[in-house]
Scaffold this motif. Structure first.
Motif, PDB file in Angstrom:
ATOM      1  N   TYR A 181       0.819  -1.209   0.000  1.00 57.47           N
ATOM      2  CA  TYR A 181       0.000   0.000   0.000  1.00 57.47           C
ATOM      3  C   TYR A 181       0.853   1.259   0.000  1.00 57.47           C
ATOM      4  O   TYR A 181       0.450   2.279  -0.548  1.00 57.47           O
ATOM      5  CB  TYR A 181      -0.955  -0.017   1.193  1.00 57.47           C
ATOM      6  CG  TYR A 181      -2.114  -0.952   0.982  1.00 57.47           C
ATOM      7  CD1 TYR A 181      -3.065  -0.703  -0.006  1.00 57.47           C
ATOM      8  CD2 TYR A 181      -2.250  -2.118   1.732  1.00 57.47           C
ATOM      9  CE1 TYR A 181      -4.123  -1.572  -0.224  1.00 57.47           C
ATOM     10  CE2 TYR A 181      -3.304  -2.986   1.515  1.00 57.47           C
ATOM     11  CZ  TYR A 181      -4.233  -2.703   0.533  1.00 57.47           C
ATOM     12  OH  TYR A 181      -5.273  -3.568   0.310  1.00 57.47           O
ATOM     13  N   GLN A 182       2.034   1.186   0.610  1.00 53.70           N
ATOM     14  CA  GLN A 182       2.946   2.327   0.575  1.00 53.70           C
ATOM     15  C   GLN A 182       3.406   2.588  -0.851  1.00 53.70           C
ATOM     16  O   GLN A 182       3.476   3.744  -1.288  1.00 53.70           O
ATOM     17  CB  GLN A 182       4.138   2.069   1.493  1.00 53.70           C
ATOM     18  CG  GLN A 182       5.066   3.277   1.624  1.00 53.70           C
ATOM     19  CD  GLN A 182       6.091   3.086   2.725  1.00 53.70           C
ATOM     20  OE1 GLN A 182       5.776   2.555   3.781  1.00 53.70           O
ATOM     21  NE2 GLN A 182       7.309   3.510   2.485  1.00 53.70           N
ATOM     22  N   ARG A 183       3.718   1.525  -1.590  1.00 53.69           N
ATOM     23  CA  ARG A 183       4.133   1.665  -2.990  1.00 53.69           C
ATOM     24  C   ARG A 183       2.994   2.207  -3.834  1.00 53.69           C
ATOM     25  O   ARG A 183       3.182   3.074  -4.692  1.00 53.69           O
ATOM     26  CB  ARG A 183       4.594   0.311  -3.538  1.00 53.69           C
ATOM     27  CG  ARG A 183       6.004  -0.074  -3.119  1.00 53.69           C
ATOM     28  CD  ARG A 183       6.374  -1.470  -3.536  1.00 53.69           C
ATOM     29  NE  ARG A 183       5.947  -1.770  -4.884  1.00 53.69           N
ATOM     30  CZ  ARG A 183       5.456  -2.945  -5.257  1.00 53.69           C
ATOM     31  NH1 ARG A 183       5.292  -3.900  -4.382  1.00 53.69           N
ATOM     32  NH2 ARG A 183       5.117  -3.163  -6.503  1.00 53.69           N
ATOM     33  N   LYS A 184       1.787   1.696  -3.604  1.00 61.55           N
ATOM     34  CA  LYS A 184       0.623   2.169  -4.366  1.00 61.55           C
ATOM     35  C   LYS A 184       0.363   3.650  -4.098  1.00 61.55           C
ATOM     36  O   LYS A 184       0.070   4.422  -5.014  1.00 61.55           O
ATOM     37  CB  LYS A 184      -0.610   1.336  -4.012  1.00 61.55           C
ATOM     38  CG  LYS A 184      -0.661  -0.034  -4.670  1.00 61.55           C
ATOM     39  CD  LYS A 184      -1.938  -0.758  -4.299  1.00 61.55           C
ATOM     40  CE  LYS A 184      -2.061  -2.055  -5.068  1.00 61.55           C
ATOM     41  NZ  LYS A 184      -2.336  -1.854  -6.491  1.00 61.55           N
ATOM     42  N   LEU A 185       0.469   4.049  -2.828  1.00 59.74           N
ATOM     43  CA  LEU A 185       0.257   5.444  -2.459  1.00 59.74           C
ATOM     44  C   LEU A 185       1.305   6.338  -3.103  1.00 59.74           C
ATOM     45  O   LEU A 185       1.007   7.433  -3.578  1.00 59.74           O
ATOM     46  CB  LEU A 185       0.287   5.597  -0.931  1.00 59.74           C
ATOM     47  CG  LEU A 185      -0.053   6.985  -0.389  1.00 59.74           C
ATOM     48  CD1 LEU A 185      -1.500   7.341  -0.732  1.00 59.74           C
ATOM     49  CD2 LEU A 185       0.163   7.039   1.117  1.00 59.74           C
ATOM     50  N   SER A 186       2.560   5.859  -3.137  1.00 61.06           N
ATOM     51  CA  SER A 186       3.641   6.618  -3.776  1.00 61.06           C
ATOM     52  C   SER A 186       3.332   6.877  -5.241  1.00 61.06           C
ATOM     53  O   SER A 186       3.526   7.985  -5.747  1.00 61.06           O
ATOM     54  CB  SER A 186       4.973   5.861  -3.652  1.00 61.06           C
ATOM     55  OG  SER A 186       5.366   5.739  -2.312  1.00 61.06           O
ATOM     56  N   LEU A 187       2.833   5.841  -5.926  1.00 58.26           N
ATOM     57  CA  LEU A 187       2.522   5.970  -7.352  1.00 58.26           C
ATOM     58  C   LEU A 187       1.359   6.929  -7.577  1.00 58.26           C
ATOM     59  O   LEU A 187       1.393   7.770  -8.473  1.00 58.26           O
ATOM     60  CB  LEU A 187       2.189   4.597  -7.939  1.00 58.26           C
ATOM     61  CG  LEU A 187       3.364   3.621  -8.095  1.00 58.26           C
ATOM     62  CD1 LEU A 187       2.855   2.248  -8.494  1.00 58.26           C
ATOM     63  CD2 LEU A 187       4.353   4.134  -9.135  1.00 58.26           C
ATOM     64  N   ILE A 188       0.320   6.807  -6.770  1.00 58.26           N
ATOM     65  CA  ILE A 188      -0.875   7.636  -6.946  1.00 58.26           C
ATOM     66  C   ILE A 188      -0.575   9.108  -6.683  1.00 58.26           C
ATOM     67  O   ILE A 188      -0.981   9.989  -7.442  1.00 58.26           O
ATOM     68  CB  ILE A 188      -2.011   7.152  -6.025  1.00 58.26           C
ATOM     69  CG1 ILE A 188      -2.517   5.777  -6.484  1.00 58.26           C
ATOM     70  CG2 ILE A 188      -3.177   8.152  -6.025  1.00 58.26           C
ATOM     71  CD1 ILE A 188      -3.480   5.127  -5.519  1.00 58.26           C
TER      72      ILE A 188
END
Length: 287
Positions: A23-30
């Motif tokens: 979720y940290q990676r997804k948040l970074s991308l978004i």
């Protein structure tokens, strides 16, 4: 018994760590943030108002680096600074951040639509020759996120059979990407995704089913890598082959993973034939 309890606790912690990392990676991308920016924002949400100095100790990051990152987040509206003494850092509401990000993306898309055609026409005017070529090409894609995105684009544009050959462990990583949804959309559009995995225990069948492929078989894989191939994929490439798909834990080395992506008809046909051969000899899994 005590050892078994410790093992279960360790597994739960590891799973939680893996979930947070995803979720940290997804948040970074978004949000378009780097790892430290995302980490600081998430920790501010967790701790509530806090001084930059206390936050740097909390996350074990150099104070000067923390201050610089907070200043950047503040200028982007992701973090606010109080007027109190000492000054407190306050994370913006997640819904507000999402709304702000969507607005920025919409403005970017509007600008591309408005200016893009003019720019492309100008580029064509100065082009020395036709840039299209029938010469086979390839490129190396670095990082699991970039590899997943390329697979998603392949699935978006295919109208034929797609072979997806990988390990069960790799499926558990790709499950958190957009690939399962793209598989469903590809099959709705008339494509057929054939998933070949190395092993599936009965308790893992529901998990494999949620991955989205309508046809799944259990077969002996040529390697521990990942193969995605389609003979009818109207884009710049039809074949993607990754090196060893899983290394260590499920979230290790995601940036160092690489894949070969090519539009070579000869390579595509050869690998497609190999996958067809594996498919015919594989055991059918009833979903």
């Amino acid at each position: 018994m005590q050892d078994l309890t410790h093992l279960r606790i360790f597994s739960l912690r590891r799973h939680r760590c893996h979930t947070i990392t995803i979720y940290q990676r997804k948040l970074s991308l978004i949000l378009g943030l780097d790892n430290l920016e995302t980490r600081i924002y998430l920790n501010l949400l967790r701790t509530g108002p806090i001084t930059a100095s206390a936050l740097s100790k909390e996350i074990n990051v150099d104070r000067a680096k923390t201050y610089r990152t907070i200043d950047k987040l503040s200028s982007n509206g992701i973090v606010s600074i109080s007027f109190s003494s000492p000054k407190l850092c306050i994370a913006a509401d997640p819904d507000e951040i999402l709304s702000l990000t969507l607005k920025k993306k919409e403005e970017e898309i509007f600008k591309i639509k408005k200016d893009g055609k003019k720019i492309i026409d100008k580029i064509k005017e100065v082009s020395a020759s036709d840039t299209k070529s029938n010469v086979p090409t390839f490129r190396i894609i670095q990082g699991l996120d970039n590899i997943s995105s390329q697979v998603e684009r392949m699935l978006e544009t295919t109208t034929d059979i797609v072979y997806f050959v990988t390990t069960l462990e790799d499926i558990s990583r790709l499950y958190h990407s957009e690939i399962p949804e793209k598989i469903k959309l590809a099959e709705k559009a008339g494509g057929t995704v054939r998933l070949i995995v190395d092993e599936v225990s009965p308790k893992m069948l529901p998990f494999v089913k949620r991955f989205g492929a309508r046809e799944v078989r259990l077969g002996k894989l040529p390697s521990k890598g990942r193969i995605v191939v389609s003979k009818n994929c109207p884009m710049t490439g039809k074949l993607l082959m990754s090196d060893s798909a899983v290394r260590g834990t499920l979230h290790e080395n995601v940036d160092s993973e690489c894949a070969l992506f090519t539009n070579s008809e000869e390579m595509t046909n050869s690998i497609f034939t190999l996958c067809t051969f594996i498919w015919r000899g594989a055991d059918v899994i009833k979903m």
